[in-house]
Design a protein around this motif. Structure first.
Motif, PDB file in Angstrom:
ATOM      1  N   ALA A 209       0.813  -1.221   0.000  1.00  0.00           N
ATOM      2  CA  ALA A 209       0.000   0.000   0.000  1.00  0.00           C
ATOM      3  C   ALA A 209       0.845   1.270   0.000  1.00  0.00           C
ATOM      4  CB  ALA A 209      -0.941  -0.004   1.215  1.00  0.00           C
ATOM      5  N   GLY A 210       2.076   1.178   0.500  1.00  0.00           N
ATOM      6  CA  GLY A 210       2.945   2.349   0.560  1.00  0.00           C
ATOM      7  C   GLY A 210       3.810   2.569  -0.665  1.00  0.00           C
ATOM      8  N   MET A 211       3.669   1.711  -1.664  1.00  0.00           N
ATOM      9  CA  MET A 211       4.530   1.815  -2.853  1.00  0.00           C
ATOM     10  C   MET A 211       3.937   2.736  -3.914  1.00  0.00           C
ATOM     11  SD  MET A 211       5.809  -2.082  -3.478  1.00  0.00           S
ATOM     12  CE  MET A 211       6.816  -2.917  -2.275  1.00  0.00           C
ATOM     13  N   THR A 212       4.828   3.300  -4.701  1.00  0.00           N
ATOM     14  CA  THR A 212       4.415   4.008  -5.904  1.00  0.00           C
ATOM     15  C   THR A 212       4.202   2.967  -6.997  1.00  0.00           C
ATOM     16  OG1 THR A 212       6.666   4.228  -6.755  1.00  0.00           O
ATOM     17  CG2 THR A 212       5.871   6.000  -5.288  1.00  0.00           C
ATOM     18  N   ARG A 213       3.665   3.397  -8.124  1.00  0.00           N
ATOM     19  CA  ARG A 213       3.443   2.476  -9.241  1.00  0.00           C
ATOM     20  C   ARG A 213       4.758   1.832  -9.692  1.00  0.00           C
ATOM     21  NH1 ARG A 213       3.055   1.660 -14.746  1.00  0.00           N
ATOM     22  NH2 ARG A 213       1.112   0.639 -15.402  1.00  0.00           N
ATOM     23  N   SER A 214       5.802   2.644  -9.853  1.00  0.00           N
ATOM     24  CA  SER A 214       7.073   2.092 -10.335  1.00  0.00           C
ATOM     25  C   SER A 214       7.697   1.160  -9.294  1.00  0.00           C
ATOM     26  CB  SER A 214       8.043   3.205 -10.733  1.00  0.00           C
ATOM     27  OG  SER A 214       8.337   4.042  -9.638  1.00  0.00           O
ATOM     28  N   GLN A 215       7.611   1.495  -8.020  1.00  0.00           N
ATOM     29  CA  GLN A 215       8.123   0.598  -6.981  1.00  0.00           C
ATOM     30  C   GLN A 215       7.363  -0.726  -6.983  1.00  0.00           C
ATOM     31  OE1 GLN A 215       7.440   3.264  -3.692  1.00  0.00           O
ATOM     32  NE2 GLN A 215       9.626   3.751  -3.484  1.00  0.00           N
ATOM     33  N   LEU A 216       6.062  -0.637  -7.149  1.00  0.00           N
ATOM     34  CA  LEU A 216       5.237  -1.844  -7.145  1.00  0.00           C
ATOM     35  C   LEU A 216       5.547  -2.727  -8.347  1.00  0.00           C
ATOM     36  CD1 LEU A 216       3.065  -3.511  -5.800  1.00  0.00           C
ATOM     37  CD2 LEU A 216       1.340  -2.022  -6.821  1.00  0.00           C
ATOM     38  N   LEU A 217       5.706  -2.135  -9.511  1.00  0.00           N
ATOM     39  CA  LEU A 217       6.064  -2.918 -10.699  1.00  0.00           C
ATOM     40  C   LEU A 217       7.405  -3.624 -10.498  1.00  0.00           C
ATOM     41  CD1 LEU A 217       4.927  -0.510 -13.536  1.00  0.00           C
ATOM     42  CD2 LEU A 217       3.928  -2.755 -12.972  1.00  0.00           C
ATOM     43  N   GLN A 218       8.358  -2.940  -9.876  1.00  0.00           N
ATOM     44  CA  GLN A 218       9.654  -3.556  -9.595  1.00  0.00           C
ATOM     45  C   GLN A 218       9.501  -4.702  -8.606  1.00  0.00           C
ATOM     46  OE1 GLN A 218      12.653  -2.940 -10.961  1.00  0.00           O
ATOM     47  NE2 GLN A 218      13.564  -4.540  -9.697  1.00  0.00           N
ATOM     48  N   TYR A 219       8.694  -4.499  -7.567  1.00  0.00           N
ATOM     49  CA  TYR A 219       8.464  -5.531  -6.555  1.00  0.00           C
ATOM     50  C   TYR A 219       7.803  -6.764  -7.175  1.00  0.00           C
ATOM     51  CZ  TYR A 219       6.771  -7.477  -2.078  1.00  0.00           C
ATOM     52  OH  TYR A 219       6.506  -8.278  -0.994  1.00  0.00           O
ATOM     53  N   ILE A 220       6.784  -6.546  -7.982  1.00  0.00           N
ATOM     54  CA  ILE A 220       6.058  -7.641  -8.644  1.00  0.00           C
ATOM     55  C   ILE A 220       6.971  -8.415  -9.587  1.00  0.00           C
ATOM     56  CG2 ILE A 220       4.239  -8.134 -10.327  1.00  0.00           C
ATOM     57  CD1 ILE A 220       2.650  -5.807  -9.059  1.00  0.00           C
ATOM     58  N   SER A 221       7.902  -7.725 -10.221  1.00  0.00           N
ATOM     59  CA  SER A 221       8.785  -8.404 -11.183  1.00  0.00           C
ATOM     60  C   SER A 221       9.640  -9.487 -10.516  1.00  0.00           C
ATOM     61  CB  SER A 221       9.687  -7.394 -11.907  1.00  0.00           C
ATOM     62  OG  SER A 221      10.696  -6.893 -11.030  1.00  0.00           O
ATOM     63  N   GLY A 222       9.799  -9.432  -9.210  1.00  0.00           N
ATOM     64  CA  GLY A 222      10.552 -10.444  -8.490  1.00  0.00           C
ATOM     65  C   GLY A 222       9.702 -11.604  -7.992  1.00  0.00           C
ATOM     66  N   TRP A 223       8.387 -11.558  -8.211  1.00  0.00           N
ATOM     67  CA  TRP A 223       7.507 -12.638  -7.777  1.00  0.00           C
ATOM     68  C   TRP A 223       7.623 -13.814  -8.731  1.00  0.00           C
ATOM     69  CZ3 TRP A 223       2.169 -10.021  -6.407  1.00  0.00           C
ATOM     70  CH2 TRP A 223       2.359  -9.120  -5.363  1.00  0.00           C
TER      71      TRP A 223
END
Length: 132
Positions: free
Chosen positions: A117-131
């Motif tokens: 919930a605290g991430m920006t769009r770009s941070q979230l996309l980066q985080y998801i890319s590691g899933w």
């Protein structure tokens, strides 16, 4: 979503009450998580959903995964649509997987929600890319 009591759930199951009769009684039922609950049921475009992480595997057991899913889509700028009308939750016994398993898991699940919930769009996309 509205929580049906055990009696009405059994009447529906036995077909001794129909959906119209049930909906006439809707305001007698408890609105489980307020008017803006994000649990219950959801439909997605499977390909888009998987592209943007699918189910967050950082959650273990029961927890805030429904709210995280909605918040993640919101951060990513994807449309969220709420259907009109009530959603009914039939009574069922609460078994061991209907609660937080323990305080450590509850804390970890809540922290995962706060992290996303605290991430920006770009941070979230980066985080998801590691899933996986």
């Amino acid at each position: 979503f509205y929580m049906l009591p055990q009696e009405d759930s059994l009447l529906l199951k036995k077909r001794e009450m129909n959906m119209e009769e049930c909906c006439q009684k809707i305001y007698e039922y408890v609105l489980a998580h307020g008017p803006n609950s994000v649990g219950g049921a959801f439909w997605v475009n499977k390909n888009v959903y998987i592209k943007y992480g699918g189910e967050n595997q950082h959650f273990y057991g029961w927890g805030p995964e429904d709210a995280e899913r909605c918040k993640r889509m919101e951060i990513l700028g994807l449309p969220i649509y709420r259907a009109q009308g009530p959603l009914l939750h039939l009574f069922h016994p609460r078994m061991q997987n209907s609660w937080f398993g323990n305080q450590r898991l509850e804390y970890a699940n809540r922290m995962e929600f706060i992290r996303v919930a605290g991430m920006t769009r770009s941070q979230l996309l980066q985080y998801i890319s590691g899933w996986k």
